[in-house]
Design a protein around this motif. Structure first.
Motif, mmCIF file in Angstrom:
data_model
loop_
_atom_site.group_PDB
_atom_site.id
_atom_site.type_symbol
_atom_site.label_atom_id
_atom_site.label_comp_id
_atom_site.label_asym_id
_atom_site.label_seq_id
_atom_site.Cartn_x
_atom_site.Cartn_y
_atom_site.Cartn_z
ATOM 1 N N LYS A 1 53.713 41.265 46.859
ATOM 2 C CA LYS A 1 52.290 40.916 46.940
ATOM 3 C C LYS A 1 51.826 40.358 45.600
ATOM 4 O O LYS A 1 52.199 40.852 44.547
ATOM 5 C CB LYS A 1 51.484 42.159 47.292
ATOM 6 N N TYR A 2 50.998 39.322 45.659
ATOM 7 C CA TYR A 2 50.460 38.703 44.456
ATOM 8 C C TYR A 2 48.940 38.817 44.427
ATOM 9 O O TYR A 2 48.289 38.843 45.476
ATOM 10 C CB TYR A 2 50.851 37.223 44.374
ATOM 11 N N TYR A 3 48.434 38.854 43.223
ATOM 12 C CA TYR A 3 46.997 38.860 42.966
ATOM 13 C C TYR A 3 46.715 37.691 42.040
ATOM 14 O O TYR A 3 47.516 37.376 41.163
ATOM 15 C CB TYR A 3 46.569 40.187 42.327
ATOM 16 N N TYR A 4 45.588 37.056 42.237
ATOM 17 C CA TYR A 4 45.292 35.822 41.521
ATOM 18 C C TYR A 4 43.979 35.944 40.751
ATOM 19 O O TYR A 4 42.965 36.363 41.312
ATOM 20 C CB TYR A 4 45.183 34.654 42.508
ATOM 21 N N VAL A 5 44.034 35.578 39.492
ATOM 22 C CA VAL A 5 42.825 35.425 38.684
ATOM 23 C C VAL A 5 42.550 33.937 38.667
ATOM 24 O O VAL A 5 43.440 33.129 38.380
ATOM 25 C CB VAL A 5 43.023 35.977 37.266
ATOM 26 N N TYR B 1 31.191 27.967 34.968
ATOM 27 C CA TYR B 1 32.460 28.506 35.443
ATOM 28 C C TYR B 1 32.242 29.853 36.105
ATOM 29 O O TYR B 1 31.411 30.645 35.668
ATOM 30 C CB TYR B 1 33.451 28.670 34.291
ATOM 31 N N TYR B 2 33.006 30.085 37.150
ATOM 32 C CA TYR B 2 33.014 31.378 37.828
ATOM 33 C C TYR B 2 34.435 31.904 37.790
ATOM 34 O O TYR B 2 35.380 31.177 38.134
ATOM 35 C CB TYR B 2 32.549 31.243 39.283
ATOM 36 N N THR B 3 34.609 33.155 37.380
ATOM 37 C CA THR B 3 35.932 33.774 37.320
ATOM 38 C C THR B 3 36.000 34.906 38.329
ATOM 39 O O THR B 3 35.067 35.707 38.433
ATOM 40 C CB THR B 3 36.195 34.328 35.902
ATOM 41 N N GLY B 4 37.113 34.978 39.055
ATOM 42 C CA GLY B 4 37.284 36.031 40.043
ATOM 43 C C GLY B 4 38.731 36.436 40.187
ATOM 44 O O GLY B 4 39.630 35.865 39.573
ATOM 45 N N VAL B 5 38.951 37.445 41.032
ATOM 46 C CA VAL B 5 40.300 37.920 41.335
ATOM 47 C C VAL B 5 40.391 38.107 42.851
ATOM 48 O O VAL B 5 39.417 38.488 43.498
ATOM 49 C CB VAL B 5 40.617 39.232 40.571
ATOM 50 N N THR B 6 41.557 37.798 43.412
ATOM 51 C CA THR B 6 41.757 37.892 44.857
ATOM 52 C C THR B 6 43.232 38.080 45.169
ATOM 53 O O THR B 6 44.090 37.841 44.317
ATOM 54 C CB THR B 6 41.236 36.620 45.567
ATOM 55 N N ASN B 7 43.522 38.465 46.397
ATOM 56 C CA ASN B 7 44.918 38.533 46.836
ATOM 57 C C ASN B 7 45.268 37.362 47.765
ATOM 58 O O ASN B 7 46.386 37.266 48.244
ATOM 59 C CB ASN B 7 45.225 39.869 47.521
ATOM 60 N N ASN B 8 44.281 36.475 48.000
ATOM 61 C CA ASN B 8 44.516 35.297 48.839
ATOM 62 C C ASN B 8 43.675 34.142 48.280
ATOM 63 O O ASN B 8 42.494 34.008 48.624
ATOM 64 C CB ASN B 8 44.150 35.593 50.292
ATOM 65 N N ASN C 1 46.077 45.908 38.663
ATOM 66 C CA ASN C 1 45.393 46.351 37.440
ATOM 67 C C ASN C 1 45.495 45.314 36.326
ATOM 68 O O ASN C 1 44.553 45.137 35.553
ATOM 69 C CB ASN C 1 45.923 47.702 36.977
ATOM 70 N N GLN C 2 46.624 44.627 36.250
ATOM 71 C CA GLN C 2 46.772 43.555 35.257
ATOM 72 C C GLN C 2 45.838 42.396 35.588
ATOM 73 O O GLN C 2 45.215 41.811 34.691
ATOM 74 C CB GLN C 2 48.216 43.058 35.212
ATOM 75 N N ALA C 3 45.748 42.065 36.862
ATOM 76 C CA ALA C 3 44.863 40.970 37.287
ATOM 77 C C ALA C 3 43.410 41.298 36.979
ATOM 78 O O ALA C 3 42.675 40.464 36.442
ATOM 79 C CB ALA C 3 45.056 40.689 38.779
ATOM 80 N N ILE C 4 42.994 42.505 37.290
ATOM 81 C CA ILE C 4 41.606 42.912 37.034
ATOM 82 C C ILE C 4 41.312 42.910 35.534
ATOM 83 O O ILE C 4 40.252 42.446 35.102
ATOM 84 C CB ILE C 4 41.317 44.292 37.660
#
Length: 104
Positions: free
Chosen positions: A2-6, A16-23, A59-62
C-alpha cells in the motif's frame, strides 16, 4: 504494498494546497470536481497536480505533509521543481540573530 501520497496542487489563484491520500487519482478528481464546498480548493478550481511523493508508511507521509505545510512558498516551489539543493539553501537561517551569524 500500500502506498500513501503527499501531494501539492496549484490552484487557479496560484496558491498551493498540500494533502495526503492513499489514492492520488481519486483525490485529485475530488478536488477538481468540488465535492466539498467547504474545502480550501473549492473556489480555487481548476487545480493542477504539481508534486507527488509516495510513501509506504502513513506516519511518514503525514509527517512530510505537515512539514511542507509549514514551509514558505519558495521552499514548496523548490521541491515542485525537483530542486532539492535549492531547498537546502532556503533552509539555512539568514536572520541576523541566527547562531550562525552571531560571531560574524
Amino acid at each position: 504494498m500500500k502506498y500513501y501520497y503527499v501531494y501539492i496542487l496549484k490552484c487557479r489563484d496560484h496558491s498551493y494546497y498540500t494533502g495526503v491520500t492513499n489514492n492520488i487519482e481519486r483525490r485529485v478528481e475530488e478536488h477538481q470536481s468540488g465535492e466539498d464546498k467547504n474545502a480550501y480548493t473549492y473556489n480555487k478550481r481548476p487545480v493542477k497536480l504539481v508534486f507527488c511523493e509516495d510513501f509506504t508508511e502513513i506516519n511518514q507521509a503525514i509527517a512530510f505533509e505537515k512539514q511542507i505545510k509549514g514551509w514558505t512558498r519558495k521552499k514548496k516551489e523548490a521541491i515542485i521543481e525537483n530542486n532539492w539543493m535549492k531547498l537546502k539553501e532556503l533552509a539555512v537561517c539568514k536572520n541576523q540573530s541566527s547562531a550562525n551569524n552571531f560571531n560574524k
